[in-house]
Scaffold this active site. Structure first.
Site, PDB file in Angstrom:
ATOM      1  N   SER A   1       0.829  -1.216   0.000  1.00 60.87           N
ATOM      2  CA  SER A   1       0.000   0.000   0.000  1.00 60.87           C
ATOM      3  C   SER A   1       0.860   1.261   0.000  1.00 60.87           C
ATOM      4  O   SER A   1       0.476   2.287  -0.578  1.00 60.87           O
ATOM      5  CB  SER A   1      -0.977  -0.006   1.187  1.00 60.87           C
ATOM      6  OG  SER A   1      -0.311   0.181   2.400  1.00 60.87           O
ATOM      7  N   ASN A   2       2.035   1.208   0.624  1.00 62.33           N
ATOM      8  CA  ASN A   2       2.932   2.374   0.549  1.00 62.33           C
ATOM      9  C   ASN A   2       3.482   2.541  -0.868  1.00 62.33           C
ATOM     10  O   ASN A   2       3.643   3.671  -1.337  1.00 62.33           O
ATOM     11  CB  ASN A   2       4.072   2.253   1.564  1.00 62.33           C
ATOM     12  CG  ASN A   2       3.627   2.718   2.938  1.00 62.33           C
ATOM     13  OD1 ASN A   2       3.387   3.905   3.146  1.00 62.33           O
ATOM     14  ND2 ASN A   2       3.495   1.784   3.867  1.00 62.33           N
TER      15      ASN A   2
ATOM     16  N   MET B   1      10.737  -6.623   3.967  1.00 63.85           N
ATOM     17  CA  MET B   1      10.948  -7.280   5.254  1.00 63.85           C
ATOM     18  C   MET B   1      12.225  -8.129   5.285  1.00 63.85           C
ATOM     19  O   MET B   1      12.295  -9.119   6.014  1.00 63.85           O
ATOM     20  CB  MET B   1       9.716  -8.112   5.634  1.00 63.85           C
ATOM     21  CG  MET B   1       8.424  -7.305   5.686  1.00 63.85           C
ATOM     22  SD  MET B   1       8.551  -5.725   6.548  1.00 63.85           S
ATOM     23  CE  MET B   1       7.851  -6.166   8.112  1.00 63.85           C
TER      24      MET B   1
ATOM     25  N   LEU C   1      19.007  -5.655   4.895  1.00 67.89           N
ATOM     26  CA  LEU C   1      20.082  -5.462   3.922  1.00 67.89           C
ATOM     27  C   LEU C   1      21.385  -5.287   4.702  1.00 67.89           C
ATOM     28  O   LEU C   1      21.436  -4.570   5.694  1.00 67.89           O
ATOM     29  CB  LEU C   1      19.792  -4.233   3.054  1.00 67.89           C
ATOM     30  CG  LEU C   1      18.538  -4.364   2.165  1.00 67.89           C
ATOM     31  CD1 LEU C   1      18.073  -3.003   1.670  1.00 67.89           C
ATOM     32  CD2 LEU C   1      18.797  -5.313   0.995  1.00 67.89           C
TER      33      LEU C   1
ATOM     34  N   HIS D   1       8.692   3.257   8.574  1.00 66.18           N
ATOM     35  CA  HIS D   1       8.521   2.351   9.711  1.00 66.18           C
ATOM     36  C   HIS D   1       7.292   2.794  10.507  1.00 66.18           C
ATOM     37  O   HIS D   1       7.106   3.992  10.740  1.00 66.18           O
ATOM     38  CB  HIS D   1       9.770   2.380  10.599  1.00 66.18           C
ATOM     39  CG  HIS D   1       9.692   1.410  11.731  1.00 66.18           C
ATOM     40  ND1 HIS D   1       9.879   0.049  11.555  1.00 66.18           N
ATOM     41  CD2 HIS D   1       9.406   1.588  13.039  1.00 66.18           C
ATOM     42  CE1 HIS D   1       9.720  -0.555  12.713  1.00 66.18           C
ATOM     43  NE2 HIS D   1       9.434   0.355  13.637  1.00 66.18           N
TER      44      HIS D   1
ATOM     45  N   ASP E   1      16.360  -0.066  11.484  1.00 68.11           N
ATOM     46  CA  ASP E   1      15.445   1.031  11.842  1.00 68.11           C
ATOM     47  C   ASP E   1      16.168   2.223  12.474  1.00 68.11           C
ATOM     48  O   ASP E   1      15.622   2.918  13.333  1.00 68.11           O
ATOM     49  CB  ASP E   1      14.310   0.522  12.754  1.00 68.11           C
ATOM     50  CG  ASP E   1      13.441  -0.506  12.038  1.00 68.11           C
ATOM     51  OD1 ASP E   1      13.296  -0.388  10.800  1.00 68.11           O
ATOM     52  OD2 ASP E   1      12.930  -1.425  12.689  1.00 68.11           O
TER      53      ASP E   1
ATOM     54  N   GLU F   1       1.166   7.098   7.002  1.00 71.39           N
ATOM     55  CA  GLU F   1       2.300   6.603   6.203  1.00 71.39           C
ATOM     56  C   GLU F   1       2.142   7.023   4.749  1.00 71.39           C
ATOM     57  O   GLU F   1       3.082   7.477   4.099  1.00 71.39           O
ATOM     58  CB  GLU F   1       2.384   5.070   6.274  1.00 71.39           C
ATOM     59  CG  GLU F   1       2.765   4.537   7.640  1.00 71.39           C
ATOM     60  CD  GLU F   1       2.982   3.023   7.631  1.00 71.39           C
ATOM     61  OE1 GLU F   1       3.539   2.480   6.665  1.00 71.39           O
ATOM     62  OE2 GLU F   1       2.579   2.369   8.617  1.00 71.39           O
TER      63      GLU F   1
END
Ligand code: GAR
Length: 216
Positions: free
Chosen positions: A13-14, A90, A93, A109, A145, A174
């Site tokens: 959705s983002n 998800m 990296l 986030h 994060d 978001e």
């Protein structure tokens, strides 16, 4: 025009919010590819519907993180991406990849970082009894994060909220702040100083509750 690749793992959705923003004539970025580690990601469908090229780099096909990251890098080169947006991606990296793309990876986030890093953010927000939570768009650093915050939006936690209702309220924010953050970066209005970002001449979406503390 900033050429962006969006990395997704799930419903996307983002990604959709970014696709919709990029559809405006005056938006300063365009999505050149959508890459997913998950062949079943609905984000891939959203990309196809929007006519954006896609690639799947399935982490299960790689024996370690480094070879997975290198395969992502190959795709990014192929599509000539200059910037990366993680949108519900998800997989972690590795530092080598993140440092190669230093200051050119953005993440969203679903909490007010540095609170509630990691997973199950809304459950933990509820358990901790915070009165506000929200979402954060930040530049990616090797630590999970972490990294300079570009924009945040806060939402109130109501006594009747459960994790799902809270996630829904946060998601609305978001979708507002992710395109806005990308726009500010693509316009060259963001500079990074240590662990902070400085934004020039930001025009925030009215619906979002965003702290203007770091703007002039
Ligand atoms: C979003 O809430 C995003 O903030 C979160 O996953 C969801 C993806 O939804 N990301 C993370 O938790 C990353 N640490 P979407 O696929 O519909 O955009």
């Amino acid at each position: 025009m900033l050429d962006v690749a969006v990395l997704v793992s799930g419903r996307g959705s983002n990604l959709q919010a970014l696709i919709d923003a990029c559809a405006a004539d005056d938006f300063p970025a365009r999505i050149v590819a959508v890459i997913s580690n998950n062949p079943g990601s609905y984000g891939l469908e959203r990309a196809k519907l929007a006519g954006i090229p896609t690639a799947v780099v399935n982490h299960r096909d790689y024996e370690d993180r480094e070879s997975f990251d290198n395969a992502i890098d190959e795709e990014l080169k192929k599509f000539k991406a200059k910037f990366i947006c993680l949108a519900g991606f998800m997989r972690i990296l590795e530092a080598r990849f993140v440092n190669r793309w230093r200051d050119r990876i953005l993440n969203i986030h679903p909490s007010l970082l540095p609170s509630f890093k990691g997973l199950h953010t809304q459950e933990r927000a509820l358990e901790s009894g915070v009165r506000f939570t929200g979402c954060t768009v930040h530049i990616v650093r090797p630590e999970m994060d972490e990294g300079p915050i570009i924009l945040q939006a806060a939402v109130a936690v109501d006594p009747e909220d459960d994790a799902d209702s809270l996630a829904e309220k946060v998601l609305i924010q978001e979708h507002l702040i992710y395109p806005e953050a990308l726009k500010l970066i693509a316009l060259g209005r963001v500079s990074i100083s240590g662990n902070r970002s400085i934004i020039e001449k930001a025009e925030y979406p009215k619906e979002a509750l965003i702290s203007p503390a770091l703007t002039d």
